[in-house]
Design an enzyme around this catalytic site. Structure first.
Site, short mmCIF file in Angstrom:
data_model
loop_
_atom_site.label_atom_id
_atom_site.label_comp_id
_atom_site.label_asym_id
_atom_site.label_seq_id
_atom_site.Cartn_x
_atom_site.Cartn_y
_atom_site.Cartn_z
N ASP A 170 -24.91 -29.13 41.54
CA ASP A 170 -24.91 -28.22 40.07
C ASP A 170 -26.56 -28.38 39.77
O ASP A 170 -27.25 -28.07 38.84
CB ASP A 170 -24.32 -29.59 39.51
CG ASP A 170 -23.72 -29.00 37.81
OD1 ASP A 170 -24.51 -27.91 37.92
OD2 ASP A 170 -23.30 -29.58 37.07
N TYR A 186 -16.18 -33.87 40.01
CA TYR A 186 -15.89 -33.62 38.75
C TYR A 186 -14.41 -33.59 39.39
O TYR A 186 -13.50 -33.21 37.58
CB TYR A 186 -15.98 -31.60 39.13
CG TYR A 186 -18.17 -32.14 38.93
CD1 TYR A 186 -18.23 -32.66 38.53
CD2 TYR A 186 -18.30 -30.24 39.26
CE1 TYR A 186 -20.12 -32.56 38.32
CE2 TYR A 186 -19.91 -30.76 38.33
CZ TYR A 186 -21.18 -31.86 38.04
OH TYR A 186 -22.17 -31.68 38.37
#
Ligand code: NAD
Length: 353
Positions: A244, A138
């Site tokens: 996540d 990310y």
């Protein structure tokens, strides 16, 4: 202890008000806490044209812990990206260097029928997922979309430094020590070099925690095992992208999004505490939301930032009691239980405290 209270948008102010009632009880019992409220998300944009106003960030920096409701709402969806409520949330996590995200998945036996899995698979589930929050694919550079050989390619970089892995490993081992002393590290070391390094560092750090049994699992298998037999896990640690996905899957084992708290910690155990759900615009302003995830976030604050386990146990015990009494907000209501509003649920927890 200074607590920055950031209610946010939608149901945020309603649920945070219930958590503040709990904090007020602790205060009247002698807890030395100070609370100060500030806007974030859409409320920040409305107040100061910024989803993370400078004054809110300063308050959060000066505080020992942050209690957050939720951000977002349809009225903000058309704003430029940097002004959207969710950006305020991402920025505060980054600015406060909150690199370790703790997401418990816990199922009270009385709520087992709310899960989409068979009650015997999930009843009594008590799992903690520690997700690294500020690194991985990310944030890795380079990233982008560009033309190569006459066509567009999109690319991101999965990257972890050993110091990033080591610090989250220490948090995870520390938590496993306080729980069942079992830690499962999840990666994809059979394919990814980044995961190979992750696994090596986990093994190195494990030498500091001889009492904790460390195991390793590939992420694809972990996804399967979480659904097949989630009670085999005590504490899991994983990188940002795997965490996540796995933590969202795990949260659904417990049936209701309104029950699950979370914590995001920095190096010194300063933390931001928030329910995992969003601002629920569909029920906001109607006194219908379940405040228990937010109240349980306060329990996590006591456990991890204030290191006051007795108070954490006291808050969790009060929540268990109201569940056992059969009180339910709409999201967890089933035939034969008593439906209560958000504020009535808050009052019941205060009473059982
Ligand atoms: P959501 O979590 O807000 O709602 C999903 C569903 O769960 C809705 O039906 C809602 O009514 C219900 N729900 C959520 N919390 C509840 C509670 N405490 N009690 C009872 N029911 C509850 O997710 P969404 O609808 O995808 O997103 C709504 C807004 O929230 C969006 O603007 C989104 O960006 C934002 N969001 C914010 C956060 C955050 O602040 N951490 C997280 C997720 C989504």
């Amino acid at each position: 202890m200074k607590i920055a209270v950031l209610p946010g948008d939608g149901i945020g102010p309603e649920i945070v008000a219930q958590a503040v009632k709990v904090l007020d009880v602790l205060k009247s019992d002698g807890a030395k806490i100070e609370m100060e409220t500030a806007p974030i998300g859409g409320a920040g944009y409305d107040a100061a044209g910024d989803p993370l106003p400078e004054a809110t960030l300063s308050l959060a920096r000066a505080a020992d812990a942050v209690l957050l409701g939720a951000v977002g709402g349809p009225q903000y969806d058309a704003l430029d990206r940097p002004l959207r409520p969710e950006r305020g949330l991402l920025r505060i996590r980054k600015e406060l260097n909150l690199f370790a995200n703790l997401r418990p998945a816990l199922l009270y036996p009385e709520l087992a029928s709310a899960s989409s899995l068979k009650p015997e698979v999930v009843s009594g589930l008590d799992l903690m997922i520690v997700r690294e929050l500020t690194g991985d694919v990310y944030f890795g550079q380079p990233r982008g979309i560009e033309i190569r050989n006459g066509e567009r390619v999109g690319f991101n970089t999965m990257l972890y430094s050993e110091s990033e892995v080591r610090r989250v490993a220490h948090v995870a081992f520390g938590i496993a020590m306080k729980r069942g002393k079992k830690l499962c590290s999840v990666e994809k070391a059979n394919v990814l070099e980044c995961s190979e390094l992750w696994k090596e560092v986990m093994i190195e750090v494990s030498k500091d925690y001889p009492e904790v049994a460390l195991s390793h699992m590939y992420v694809d298998n972990a996804a399967m095992q979480l659904i097949r037999a989630p009670k085999q896990f005590d504490t899991m640690v994983t990188g940002n992208i795997f965490g996540d996905i796995l933590s969202d899957a795990a949260s659904m084992l417990s049936g209701s999004i309104g029950m699950l708290p979370s914590a995001s910690l920095d190096q010194n155990n300063k933390g931001m505490y928030e329910p995992i759900h969003g601002s629920a615009p569909d029920i906001s302003g109607k006194n219908l939301a379940n405040p228990l995830a937010t109240i349980l976030s306060v329990a996590m604050m006591y456990r991890y930032t204030f290191a006051d386990l007795a108070t954490a146990d006291r808050i969790e015990g009060a929540v268990k009691k109201v569940i056992a009494q059969g009180l339910r907000t709409g999201d967890i209501w089933t035939e034969g239980t008593q439906k209560v509003s958000c504020s009535e649920m808050g009052d019941a927890v205060v009473k059982s405290l």
